[in-house]
Scaffold this active site. Structure first.
Site, PDB file in Angstrom:
ATOM      1  N   ARG A 119       0.863  -1.175   0.000  1.00 51.72           N
ATOM      2  CA  ARG A 119       0.000   0.000   0.000  1.00 51.72           C
ATOM      3  C   ARG A 119       0.898   1.223   0.000  1.00 51.72           C
ATOM      4  O   ARG A 119       2.086   1.145   0.305  1.00 51.72           O
ATOM      5  CB  ARG A 119      -0.871   0.022   1.260  1.00 51.72           C
ATOM      6  CG  ARG A 119      -1.886  -1.100   1.318  1.00 51.72           C
ATOM      7  CD  ARG A 119      -2.847  -0.857   2.476  1.00 51.72           C
ATOM      8  NE  ARG A 119      -3.683  -2.027   2.736  1.00 51.72           N
ATOM      9  CZ  ARG A 119      -4.771  -2.327   2.020  1.00 51.72           C
ATOM     10  NH1 ARG A 119      -5.123  -1.547   1.006  1.00 51.72           N
ATOM     11  NH2 ARG A 119      -5.476  -3.391   2.315  1.00 51.72           N
ATOM     12  N   ALA A 120       0.315   2.372  -0.350  1.00 49.05           N
ATOM     13  CA  ALA A 120       1.077   3.613  -0.368  1.00 49.05           C
ATOM     14  C   ALA A 120       1.553   3.953   1.041  1.00 49.05           C
ATOM     15  O   ALA A 120       0.829   3.732   2.018  1.00 49.05           O
ATOM     16  CB  ALA A 120       0.204   4.749  -0.886  1.00 49.05           C
ATOM     17  N   ILE A 121       2.799   4.416   1.168  1.00 44.75           N
ATOM     18  CA  ILE A 121       3.261   4.988   2.428  1.00 44.75           C
ATOM     19  C   ILE A 121       3.377   6.500   2.249  1.00 44.75           C
ATOM     20  O   ILE A 121       2.805   7.268   2.996  1.00 44.75           O
ATOM     21  CB  ILE A 121       4.608   4.373   2.861  1.00 44.75           C
ATOM     22  CG1 ILE A 121       4.446   2.882   3.144  1.00 44.75           C
ATOM     23  CG2 ILE A 121       5.123   5.081   4.112  1.00 44.75           C
ATOM     24  CD1 ILE A 121       5.722   2.197   3.587  1.00 44.75           C
ATOM     25  N   SER A 160       3.204   7.731  -1.227  1.00 45.69           N
ATOM     26  CA  SER A 160       2.689   8.030  -2.572  1.00 45.69           C
ATOM     27  C   SER A 160       1.156   8.109  -2.552  1.00 45.69           C
ATOM     28  O   SER A 160       0.530   7.734  -1.575  1.00 45.69           O
ATOM     29  CB  SER A 160       3.126   6.928  -3.541  1.00 45.69           C
ATOM     30  OG  SER A 160       2.420   5.735  -3.250  1.00 45.69           O
ATOM     31  N   THR A 180       0.095  -0.313  -5.517  1.00 48.21           N
ATOM     32  CA  THR A 180      -0.660  -1.268  -6.334  1.00 48.21           C
ATOM     33  C   THR A 180      -1.802  -1.891  -5.528  1.00 48.21           C
ATOM     34  O   THR A 180      -2.912  -2.067  -6.028  1.00 48.21           O
ATOM     35  CB  THR A 180       0.277  -2.369  -6.863  1.00 48.21           C
ATOM     36  OG1 THR A 180       1.194  -1.774  -7.785  1.00 48.21           O
ATOM     37  CG2 THR A 180      -0.507  -3.453  -7.591  1.00 48.21           C
ATOM     38  N   ASP A 201      17.599   6.451   2.778  1.00 49.99           N
ATOM     39  CA  ASP A 201      17.423   5.540   1.657  1.00 49.99           C
ATOM     40  C   ASP A 201      18.795   4.975   1.324  1.00 49.99           C
ATOM     41  O   ASP A 201      19.541   5.549   0.545  1.00 49.99           O
ATOM     42  CB  ASP A 201      16.866   6.336   0.464  1.00 49.99           C
ATOM     43  CG  ASP A 201      16.166   5.409  -0.526  1.00 49.99           C
ATOM     44  OD1 ASP A 201      16.275   4.179  -0.359  1.00 49.99           O
ATOM     45  OD2 ASP A 201      15.515   5.922  -1.452  1.00 49.99           O
ATOM     46  N   LYS A 258      12.660   9.041  -8.782  1.00 45.30           N
ATOM     47  CA  LYS A 258      13.514   8.617  -7.669  1.00 45.30           C
ATOM     48  C   LYS A 258      14.947   8.434  -8.180  1.00 45.30           C
ATOM     49  O   LYS A 258      15.908   8.811  -7.534  1.00 45.30           O
ATOM     50  CB  LYS A 258      12.977   7.291  -7.118  1.00 45.30           C
ATOM     51  CG  LYS A 258      13.489   6.921  -5.750  1.00 45.30           C
ATOM     52  CD  LYS A 258      12.635   5.778  -5.188  1.00 45.30           C
ATOM     53  CE  LYS A 258      13.159   5.304  -3.845  1.00 45.30           C
ATOM     54  NZ  LYS A 258      12.387   4.132  -3.352  1.00 45.30           N
TER      55      LYS A 258
END
Lengths: 504, 504
Positions: free
Chosen positions: B207-209, B211, B215, B268, B300
């Site tokens: 799931r989106a964190i 964004s 999907t 990251d 990114k």
């Protein structure tokens, strides 16, 4: 970024939650502001009230806990925003914190400049870092150890982001103990001796974080230690010395924030230790410093070699800040003095100052050694004469009189409270006391209620090498409630190795 | 350590606070347990209920919030202890967490063994680490970058602490996109094509964190994605493919915990990225993997070189785990497809599958390229024939039929919801569209309500290179509430560089 303000206004509600330096805000997940801003739990958000604003960590709650337009705040958040119940606050996305990119740059392999440390520490002092971010900063400075130059930069930043004291004296002496030894309460005695001999010693001390008592906790049972910088100046101008709680004076406030997270992570790195110790001394205006480094099997420092290794860095950085520093190693194999806990330690201090027959000699000797080192380091005494000079001032009552006047200047000398509930721990067998576990005896005192219960703690009746008979009291546990007494005793029963007795 | 139990028993109260994986407990500062145990805010304490126990972070509160014998719990703590309102819990000092000494050992300069990573990750998955401790672990692994051997150890530990799936097929294909490109919803199309061609593709998605949609969020508007491992197996056994939410299946649960803290720290690092991506693929039983790496000025990954550099590590580690992997770079200069937001992206996916005349061609082509690469990598298609084979399956309706059956197997195919409130953003001038800012268009969609409001988001009407006339709609903002629509529009007005229009 402008946006319809009505979505962002909320009624502030004080929840009375202690989160230390962390600011928390609680909001309904379904509140207009959370929906419109896309806030999620753990987000760092900007809260504004009047002309004040802070960054707080958001935790989302369900209906029932708060109204849709209510924002529940932790004490830190409430205090920083200077709110009254029901005040209106505005919540927005917090702008990215520039200095966090500097933390990341160190993580990615770059050293930090003085300016970088200044930016990071300033944000931390202003409460703009979450504990998670502070944890990352501390770990980033520990995993790739700080270069000497970086330690200087960190130290300088910690000094510059707090108050600094200055004194019209070329010589200002100070003392620091690396700690780890219960009862090692030499500071009040040293300040009294040093000030009685005409030197300036504006001492700031800390409260206990993990120990049964800090110097500030012990002194607080005798007098007021919560002095602001102005009061501290007045006391020192009048008496040449003081014993104040550092937190009240605002010297190196970053240290108080960082040290809590370092303790939580159980991280103890040289660079941060140096910055922690010296930033306070520099801000206090010290020119001459003696470091008390007791070592022993259950002390913080295990051997004399370790002691010197640990202090090499301090000596180098202290030199860079023009602080003349000397390390005094000593026996850390057992507690110093008899009492462990604020009131019991204060009693020992008074007994030494008053030359009472039952005054703990080890505490007296340790204080004289350190005071002597300061007198020699500062040139007040010739090499080798320091301890004698200190002993004279203690024995003829000058130190006691000076201590009395310092306490009066700080708000009056009080009698230490005495505990309501006591029970002795008895020797399980005949033999010679061969070991006392500093950490476990400290834990015992804490379980009995120290330092929050001033009169609680442990009073030792034996020293290493003493011959004990079965049933003889090794120590007495002091507590304010029967429950806490039971609890401490239960710990002692479960930990028979607090005292080790071997055959004669 | 034994102690009078009555001091430790408290009544549990659910506070309905969402703290993610963090377990919080709130107690009165003056409660017997806090006094006797010497608890302080931020302490990590052991909570027991029946045979369950957890470690939680304590926050102390004042009277009014809780009763003296009440312990207020966050949702995570409540769930992990399996409590009912008023249940009795017992609070004690938590035993020191062994694996934290391993984290410290890395901070102090030692590499971590496979066993060390296993111990740390197991404790993290069991919720024994506070976010502060996780932050320290992540920073310790980033500041002195993980050695290749350590990346393998971390990846293995993340796999072993979660569920693993196995399939009776020598070839199990998977796909991963490094993300950063709004609307890039190729996965459902690829799974449909691949499964329709007889290959096994048990896809788990996130799931989106940060964004506007993951999907799993987009697929959720079309069918049920919250499948447990057993259901997932059934669906794949029947249809050869599925599109499930990874969180429901329990593959590499550590990743879901670590990634939240990495996002909070905006960290990251390669080692953690590799372990994050591959641990999920290994646990899913993949044998062949295609990596989608779009690059562009606001993506990114900024360049093709950067893309390859970033993927070198993945390729090496994937090889060690015997996963045949190929990197497919591609254009990331603008969003892919038209819709940004769960329902709008799902609509694009359906249009591509149904070969609708207005189906976004870039999404179709990207899906065919990636599906083609998978067909060739797995040997299903000869080199150079993959894309043609994929196109055939898409154009003759096999992929659409397969997608329909997969959704039915997952619980039925639904129609995406449509938004209640819409407003177009108009071109401020004539010219050629020369740039779209991926990050800002994503932010716009989030401010409109995506991904929580499934129908909310942004629908693009233009592509790079299009000539636009003044006042022509560049995109339409979709929202579920007028407030959120206003709010998104206000952001667009304040950020005129979301779309860049230059002279023809």
């Amino acid at each position: 970024m402008s946006a319809p303000g009505h979505l962002h206004r909320m009624r502030a509600r004080r929840l009375g939650i202690d989160t230390h330096s962390d600011a928390f805000v609680f909001m309904r997940k379904d509140s207009p502001v959370c929906r419109s801003e896309g806030f999620a739990s753990h987000n760092r958000i900007l809260l504004c009230a009047g002309d004040r604003h802070i960054i707080a960590t958001l935790y989302q709650v369900e209906a029932g806990f708060l109204a849709l337009d209510e924002a529940g705040l932790s004490d830190t958040a409430w205090r920083r925003l200077g709110l009254k119940q029901g005040d209106e606050i505005v919540a927005r996305h917090s702008p990215p914190l520039e200095s966090l990119s500097l933390v990341r740059s160190r993580i990615y392999g770059h050293d930090l400049s003085d300016a970088a440390f200044r930016a990071i520490i300033a944000d931390i002092v202003d409460g703009r870092y979450s504990t998670i971010e502070i944890s990352s900063f501390i770990t980033a400075c520990a995993t790739r150890p700080l270069k000497r130059r970086e330690v200087l930069g960190l130290t300088r930043a910690m000094v510059e982001t707090g108050k600094s004291l200055s004194w019209d004296s070329a010589i200002v002496v100070d003392k620091h103990s690396v700690g780890g030894i219960p009862g090692n309460r030499t500071t009040p005695i040293i300040v009294a001796i040093i000030a009685s001999l005409g030197l300036i010693m504006p001492k700031t001390s800390s409260r206990a974080i993990t120990s049964p008592a800090g110097t500030a906790d012990a002194m607080e049972v005798l007098t007021n230690v919560d002095l602001d910088a102005a009061t501290m100046r007045k006391v020192v101008a009048r008496e040449g010395g003081c014993i104040a709680w550092g937190g009240g004076v605002g010297l190196s406030p970053a240290d108080d924030i960082l040290i809590r997270v370092e303790r939580a992570l159980d991280l103890d790195t040289e660079g941060q230790m140096i910055a922690s110790v010296l930033s306070k001394k520099i801000a206090a205006g010290a020119t001459h410093l003696v470091l008390d480094v007791p070592f022993g099997p259950s002390a913080k420092v295990r051997s004399e070699e370790a002691a010197h290794h640990m202090t090499d860095g301090i000596l180098a950085v202290a030199k860079a800040f023009h602080i003349k520093t000397e390390v005094v190693c000593g026996d850390g194999s057992q507690p110093i003095g008899r009492g462990i806990g604020p009131a019991l330690e204060a009693r020992d201090v008074m007994n030494v100052l008053q030359g009472a027959p039952d005054a703990p000699q080890d505490l007296r000797m340790r204080a004289l050694t350190l005071a002597g080192a300061l007198l020699e380091l500062s040139g007040r005494a010739a090499q080798g004469d320091g301890e004698t000079m200190a002993a004279a001032a203690l024995d003829d009552g000058r130190a006691r009189a000076k201590f009395q006047r310092i306490c009066e200047a700080q708000g009056g000398l009080r009698k230490p409270p005495v505990s309501k509930h006591r029970r002795p721990l008895e020797a399980p067998r005949h033999g010679v006391l061969s070991a006392i576990d500093n950490r476990k005896i400290a834990r015992l005192a804490k379980l009995a209620g120290a330092p929050d219960d001033k009169a609680a703690g442990v009073d030792l009746h034996v020293r290493l090498g003493d011959t004990v008979v079965r049933g003889a009291p090794l120590c007495t546990v002091h507590a304010e409630s029967p429950g806490e007494l039971d609890y401490a005793i239960a710990y002692a029963d479960a930990n028979s190795d607090i005292f080790q007795i071997t055959d004669t």
